[in-house]
Write a protein that holds these residues in place. Sequence first.
Motif, PDB file in Angstrom:
ATOM      1  N   ILE A   1      53.059  90.708  37.925  1.00  0.00           N
ATOM      2  CA  ILE A   1      53.101  90.837  39.393  1.00  0.00           C
ATOM      3  C   ILE A   1      54.216  89.973  39.965  1.00  0.00           C
ATOM      4  N   PHE A   2      54.333  88.749  39.474  1.00  0.00           N
ATOM      5  CA  PHE A   2      55.354  87.844  40.012  1.00  0.00           C
ATOM      6  C   PHE A   2      56.761  88.280  39.617  1.00  0.00           C
ATOM      7  N   SER A   3      56.949  88.767  38.400  1.00  0.00           N
ATOM      8  CA  SER A   3      58.284  89.245  38.026  1.00  0.00           C
ATOM      9  C   SER A   3      58.640  90.506  38.797  1.00  0.00           C
ATOM     10  N   THR A   4      57.628  91.313  39.142  1.00  0.00           N
ATOM     11  CA  THR A   4      57.860  92.487  39.991  1.00  0.00           C
ATOM     12  C   THR A   4      58.296  92.059  41.386  1.00  0.00           C
ATOM     13  N   LEU A   5      57.648  91.033  41.924  1.00  0.00           N
ATOM     14  CA  LEU A   5      58.032  90.524  43.243  1.00  0.00           C
ATOM     15  C   LEU A   5      59.484  90.057  43.231  1.00  0.00           C
TER      16      LEU A   5
ATOM     17  N   PHE B   1      48.062  81.118  33.805  1.00  0.00           N
ATOM     18  CA  PHE B   1      47.411  82.262  34.432  1.00  0.00           C
ATOM     19  C   PHE B   1      46.148  82.645  33.655  1.00  0.00           C
ATOM     20  N   LYS B   2      45.078  82.937  34.397  1.00  0.00           N
ATOM     21  CA  LYS B   2      43.822  83.337  33.758  1.00  0.00           C
ATOM     22  C   LYS B   2      43.810  84.827  33.426  1.00  0.00           C
ATOM     23  N   LYS B   3      44.579  85.612  34.184  1.00  0.00           N
ATOM     24  CA  LYS B   3      44.662  87.048  33.932  1.00  0.00           C
ATOM     25  C   LYS B   3      46.065  87.391  33.444  1.00  0.00           C
TER      26      LYS B   3
END
Length: 358
Positions: free
Chosen positions: A277-281, A269-271
């Motif tokens: 965000i993905f673990s939140t999803l 990941f660049k950011k």
Amino acid sequence: MEFFWYVVLMGILAVYLVLDGYDFGAGIIHLFFADTEKDKKAITNAIGPFWDANEVWLIAAGGVLFFAFPTLYASSFSGFYLPLIMILWLLIFRAIGLEMRGQIHNHMWESIWDKAFGIASLLLALFFGIALGNIVRGVNLGMVQNGVSTQEAHYFFLPLWNPTFSPQANELGIIDWFTLFLGIVSVVALTIHGANWIIYKTNSALNPKLKNVVFKLNFVLLILVFISLGIWHFIEPKPFHNFIENPILWFFPLMTFVGIAGLFKVRSFKKDGQGFIFSTLFLVGGFASTAVSIFPNVLPSTNKVNPSLTIYNTAAHEYGLNAGLSWFFIALFLVIIYFIIQYRVFSGKMDDIGYGEH
């Protein structure tokens, strides 16, 4: 109105899971992966200004439960009394672990409160997963024995475990192999989530190590999720009936697997915020999928004598549900404003805030 307040309750719990979930995960990281004082400071700095505010959502969930579904509130708070008290003490020790550590600069003192913070965070993640397992599995409503209800239809009480450690025993316990398995899933998922938050909010030297931890634990999480889907059939013969009847609900399992798939790219990941965000999803999708799978039940009955508790037979009178609307939107507005201000004030990296230093 019952459905509206159910969505509100589930939404508040999902927000709490995401926000206080990264606090629990950070505590687990602190316990197992923070080897130096600099690493420990980075972790506490990352969650320092947020952890106590995040607990507001747990209080809000309890308030909505008390107001909108009083029968469920009464049933669950009496039946789950023992684990709820244990969770309360763990929340206290997590808090004082963070607050007391910096009061005295002594190695033994700091080590004691580091362990209090880390172990309490680990056990909270475990117990909240076990709690979800109990709701999914159901309880013996009415304390039925030999086909006869010995208590009121909505009453139950569970010991910590039963002698057989089985989720299908007549005398159920809080902890059995099924609920403990979901507790382990919770620990792994929240560890990943907490690591992603630390990566997002700090420039710690620990971050490259945490990316590898997330990548490796994500394989474990994926395996655990597939196993959980398999063993779910032992508890509920038709676990996907709501999804089959309403195909649009497959959106939530899809969200869950998008979250897992995205986390496999954490090292590229660049950011820094992308992993979070993905673990939140994953967390929101998994929680929503679980809630949808038992809907409209909110606490299934494991016997055939007393009916399950649903959003309809546990709700308050419609007048009360309607009257609460205006107060809910006022409270929601104030909380949103508070969180916007808080997260804007503490935006960016948190390496230099010096949380807990005296």
